[in-house]
Design an enzyme around this catalytic site. Structure first.
Site, PDB file in Angstrom:
ATOM      1  N   HIS A  50      -4.275  -4.449   0.051  1.00 42.86           N
ATOM      2  CA  HIS A  50      -4.115  -5.192   1.454  1.00 42.86           C
ATOM      3  C   HIS A  50      -4.374  -6.801   1.571  1.00 42.86           C
ATOM      4  O   HIS A  50      -5.314  -7.067   2.326  1.00 42.86           O
ATOM      5  CB  HIS A  50      -4.862  -4.277   2.443  1.00 42.86           C
ATOM      6  CG  HIS A  50      -3.976  -3.223   2.774  1.00 42.86           C
ATOM      7  ND1 HIS A  50      -2.824  -3.129   3.703  1.00 42.86           N
ATOM      8  CD2 HIS A  50      -4.339  -2.049   2.434  1.00 42.86           C
ATOM      9  CE1 HIS A  50      -2.546  -1.700   3.866  1.00 42.86           C
ATOM     10  NE2 HIS A  50      -3.507  -0.998   3.153  1.00 42.86           N
ATOM     11  N   CYS A  78       0.841  -1.292   0.041  1.00 38.96           N
ATOM     12  CA  CYS A  78       0.039  -0.008  -0.037  1.00 38.96           C
ATOM     13  C   CYS A  78       0.758   1.163   0.104  1.00 38.96           C
ATOM     14  O   CYS A  78       1.502   1.407  -1.037  1.00 38.96           O
ATOM     15  CB  CYS A  78      -1.048  -0.007   0.977  1.00 38.96           C
ATOM     16  SG  CYS A  78      -2.331   1.124   1.046  1.00 38.96           S
ATOM     17  N   GLU A 129      -3.336  -9.178   3.027  1.00 41.40           N
ATOM     18  CA  GLU A 129      -3.117  -9.539   4.351  1.00 41.40           C
ATOM     19  C   GLU A 129      -4.164  -9.381   5.356  1.00 41.40           C
ATOM     20  O   GLU A 129      -4.231 -10.014   6.583  1.00 41.40           O
ATOM     21  CB  GLU A 129      -1.683  -8.915   5.138  1.00 41.40           C
ATOM     22  CG  GLU A 129      -1.819  -7.777   5.842  1.00 41.40           C
ATOM     23  CD  GLU A 129      -1.934  -6.335   4.669  1.00 41.40           C
ATOM     24  OE1 GLU A 129      -1.850  -5.190   5.125  1.00 41.40           O
ATOM     25  OE2 GLU A 129      -1.741  -6.677   3.416  1.00 41.40           O
TER      26      GLU A 129
END
Length: 273
Positions: free
Chosen positions: A259, A166, A261
């Site tokens: 993102h 990001c 994750e």
């Protein structure tokens, strides 16, 4: 601080084929008292104690996590969960910039995080540089910009492969290749369809041609500027969210705009907050 222990690399012959052909998760080594440890063990993710790791005759992959997110413990857990889903043993170390975060207890930072000064003479197999809640600022306005630049420069000679996430990806693209970031009219927020642009990428091996991924950001980079840099290759993108993943030759650097994750409820919690 987290102590790195490198044990012998001589693996008994009877185990070599098993390791080479392994398709089952192997442990991630993090401090026993790190909050992520209890969470991951509750999910049946194999977390190895430091004592046990010291007595294994296998060198773990050393991965350094520069965590710039305000929710330090949440981010530690998310990335540890992903790193633990591998047939390799991973030794994850936590790195912070000099500026003390406002949203995480000092005791946690002092117990588990290292400074750049403490790790700069070491070498790592991998590194992750997270996003940060400073998107609307110019890069140079971030208090730790100079320190981050020093870390990114150091990573070129001391880390085999670095993944930037990001804002971290935008910062690295700007620092290494002069690719600018641009403000969006409104925040890009949600889960979007993406397509794999380069199907032979090792990073996207096994992916469907179309996959979903979350984004949460106020800025973007332009595809035309990335394509103008010979060293960069776009691996995946979205019609709505733009370029998603970029790599350099031989995978020395990766840049992920979203993102992946995030947990299933991370965007919801961010929205409610």
């Amino acid at each position: 601080m987290i102590q790195t222990v490198t044990t012998g690399t001589n693996v008994p012959a009877r185990y070599r084929d098993d390791l080479r052909n392994a398709r089952f998760p192997m442990p991630i080594r993090i401090p026993d008292s790190l909050p992520a440890t209890e969470v991951l063990e509750g999910e049946n993710i194999f977390v190895m104690t430091e004592y046990r790791a010291m007595h294994q005759d296998i060198r773990p992959l050393k991965v350094l996590l520069l965590n710039l997110m305000p929710t330090k413990i949440v981010t530690e857990t998310q990335l540890a969960r992903l790193l633990g889903n591998t047939p390799l043993q991973i030794d994850m170390e936590l790195l912070t910039v000099s500026r003390m975060p406002k949203h995480t207890a000092k005791e946690h930072m002092f117990s588990f995080y290292q400074t750049f000064e403490a790790v700069k003479d070491q070498y790592y197999d991998g590194m992750v540089i997270t996003g940060a809640p400073v998107e609307k600022m110019d890069f140079e306005e971030a208090e730790y910009w100079d320190e981050l630049c020093a870390i990114m420069e150091w990573s070129k000679s001391h880390v085999y492969s670095t993944m930037h996430i990001c804002w971290g990806a935008q910062a690295a693209l700007c620092y290494h290749y002069g690719v600018k970031k641009y403000p969006l009219e409104k925040k890009l927020f949600g889960v979007f369809e993406h397509s794999v642009d380069y199907k032979n990428s090792m990073l996207f091996r096994g992916f469907d041609d179309i996959f979903m991924a979350p984004h949460s950001r106020h800025t973007t980079v332009r595809r035309s500027e990335i394509e103008a840099v010979p060293e960069l290759q776009i691996l995946a993108s979205s019609k709505e969210a733009g370029v998603y993943t970029i790599k350099t030759e031989k995978g020395k650097q990766f840049f992920v705009m979203g993102h992946t994750e995030y947990d299933a409820d991370t965007l919801e919690r961010e929205y409610l907050r």
